[in-house]
Write an enzyme that holds these catalytic residues in place. Structure first.
Site: not given
Ligand code: PEP
Ligand code: MG
Length: 590
Positions: A198, A305, A341, A438, A462, A472, A509
């Site tokens: 936060h 998101r 999304r 993804e 992803d 990741r 994205c």
């Molecule tokens: C991604 O996986 O690239 C993506 C945009 O979604 P998130 O980062 O929210 O998993």
């Molecule tokens: Mg993702």
């Protein structure tokens, strides 16, 4: 630096860049002393009065938090301020208050001890969960406990600071971050915390540079020490030399000038010198970011998101609550488009009531959760469809791996439309529906998937993790997480071709879309849309506007020809340095 102090050795510490910007100034070591709680037995006479002390401390704490809540709502918006509402609710929890009253009477123990023990139980329960989000919530409970105890002991909180300072702390609670920002805070540096803490979230909203997760900066630094914070790269310099200060002052100047130049591009389209247009949009996590998105000159929102609506709460927002939020977003961005999304929960994004899993990234995540919880899914789809009447809302599904899932998700949309029609509720009947690519399985079958939808958006964060089999979020293997691996580039090209063959647009994205090194490559590969974090949008627009599409295509062809990630990155760096000597490469995508 004070002249009577011996010169101290310069030290550079690396942490997590939490909020961009550069600050140079003197440190203020902030430590919120944890009040000591002693266990004491009470005489019968004391027992009767002890509970009154609790009530007074709860009232005082509630008043303090009410003030913080109002301030937070003004400064960082309702959604982020919700954590204070949650703390206030605990203060008014009848079951908790009654338990404290009964225990004081039965055990004849002092209020500090009983309060600490009761609220401590909540916190330890949360700490036992193995995820960062619950740990953050446990810290909120600890913070609340300390506040009540301080008020029982009638200790004062320090919140007034002298002059302009950089706050250095072991950890900062959301309340600390808010209260301290009423002073002239130049920056924050903390031992603990990640990008999702936060303190990080709030400092970004307050536009104060911050570096978190520094390990032991609070032991390295004393109040009055000279410090540099670089919130772009996540570096801090303790006792900087004069040359280092000048170097950072120049970097700061350069970045400010650069940002001022970029601001001039706000109204201009994202098109190449030879007039090839690209859609450049922004990713948002919270509706509060909307104004920033507009200021940065975005063409729309390429990824909202929505799961961020679940932060700081232990239930799911109702259809009406969601509708109000979605409506606010589409109204503000109109006539541009917002791609929403559906909840991408699971993985590293936990949500209310989710079980722990051994392998969360391969587990109950994204669309899989939605299919198993049709009540939640339909609630969200109803809210989105209701908010779509201005025809600038598109729906996108996360974590798709098979074509069957795409068909099933579309059936839910059809069913929701039928329900709404029966109730004579308006919506956009031609609403655009897309999926995120993804998961490698979805990338490989992109042609078939493309035949079912209106657009594909590549979630490179992803996709890279699953393609290279590299977590990741795991720093041990961070070196293997390579955006420019030939396997990644080939996959991107395959998905783009598949989409184009079916006559639909393809975007990206993930974070890769906002990496300036990747801009020419992605557009050259044929990407129609880039959705990036708002902070880097003007810079990406500048790159697009400064090159020819034909040149970008050449860059992509050459990159596809190279055989290792290192070679490709080196090649892109060389192209970039030649084309944009004035653009700093280390001020973003951190
Ligand atoms: C991604 O996986 O690239 C993506 C945009 O979604 P998130 O980062 O929210 O998993
Ligand atoms: Mg993702």
């Amino acid at each position: 630096m004070k002249s009577d102090q011996p010169l101290r050795r310069e030290k550079i510490l690396k942490g997590v860049p939490a909020s961009p910007g550069i600050a140079i100034g003197s440190a203020h070591l902030f430590s919120q002393d944890i009040p000591r709680v002693e266990e004491r037995s009470l005489s019968d006479g004391e027992v009767a009065l002890e509970f009154d002390r609790v009530i007074r401390a709860l009232e005082k704490s509630s008043k303090e938090l009410d003030k913080i809540l109002v301030f937070a709502q003004q400064k960082v918006g309702d959604a982020k301020a919700k954590i204070f509402e949650a703390q206030i609710m605990v203060l008014h929890d009848d079951v908790l208050i009654d338990t404290i009253r009964k225990r004081i009477r039965q055990e004849k123990k002092n209020a500090e001890f009983i309060v600490s023990d009761e609220i401590g139980k909540y916190a330890s329960l949360m700490l036992r969960a193995h995820d960062e989000y619950m740990h953050e919530r446990a810290h909120d409970m600890e913070d609340l406990k300390n506040r009540i105890i301080r008020n029982l002991l009638q200790e004062k909180l320090i919140s007034k600071l002298e002059g302009s300072v950089i706050i250095v702390a072991h950890t900062l609670t959301p309340a600390d971050t808010m209260i301290l920002s009423r002073n002239h805070v130049l920056g924050y540096a903390t031992d603990m915390g990640g990008v999702t803490s936060h303190a990080a979230l709030f400092s970004r909203s307050l536009k104060i540079p911050a570096v978190v997760g520094l390990g032991d900066v609070s032991r390295e630094v004393e109040t009055g020490d000279m410090l540099i914070i670089d919130g772009y790269s996540g570096t801090i310099v303790v006792h900087p030399t004069q040359e280092r200060i000048e170097e950072f002052e120049q970097k700061h100047e350069r970045l400010l000038t650069f940002e001022a130049q970029l601001a001039l591009l706000k109204e201009l389209p994202a098109e190449t010198l030879d007039k090839h247009s690209v859609e450049l949009s922004a990713n948002i996590e919270l509706p509060e970011e909307l104004e920033y998105v507009v200021v940065q000159g975005s063409q729309g929102v390429g990824l909202y998101r929505t799961e961020s609506l679940l932060i700081g709460r232990d239930d799911f927002p109702s259809e009406e609550e969601q509708y109000q939020e979605y409506k606010r977003v589409v109204d503000r961005i109109y006539p541009n488009r917002v791609i929403m999304r559906t909840f991408d929960i699971g993985g590293d994004k936990i949500a209310p009531g989710m079980a722990e899993e051994a392998n969360p990234f391969l587990g109950w995540r994204g669309i899989r959760v939605c299919f198993d919880r049709p009540d939640l899914f339909m609630n969200q789809l109803r809210a989105m469809l209701r908010a779509s009447t201005r025809k600038n809302l598109a729906i996108m599904f996360p974590m798709i791996s098979t074509i069957g899932e795409v068909r099933k998700a579309k059936e839910y949309i059809l069913k929701t439309k039928t329900d709404l029609r029966a109730k004579q509720v308006n919506f956009d009947d031609n609403i655009q529906v897309g999926v995120m690519i993804e998961v490698p399985a979805a990338a490989l079958t992109a042609s078939q998937i493309a035949a079912e939808v209106d657009f594909l958006s590549i979630g490179s964060n992803d996709l890279i993790q699953y393609l290279i089999a590299v977590d990741r979020g795991n720093s041990l293997v961070a070196g293997l997480y390579q955006e420019f691996e030939p396997s990644v580039l080939t996959t991107l090209k395959h998905v783009i071709n598949a989409g184009h063959k079916e006559g639909i647009w393809v975007g990206i994205c993930g974070e890769m879309a906002g990496n300036p090194l990747a801009t020419a490559l992605l557009i050259g590969l044929g990407m129609d849309e880039l959705s990036v974090v708002p902070a880097v949008l003007p810079e990406i627009k500048k790159i697009i506007r400064s090159m020819n599409y034909s040149e970008m295509r050449r860059v992509a062809t050459e990159a596809l020809r190279l055989t290792t990630g290192e070679e490709i990155e080196l090649y892109l760096r060389t192209v970039f340095r030649k084309a944009f000597p004035e653009i700093p490469l280390d001020n973003n995508n951190s």
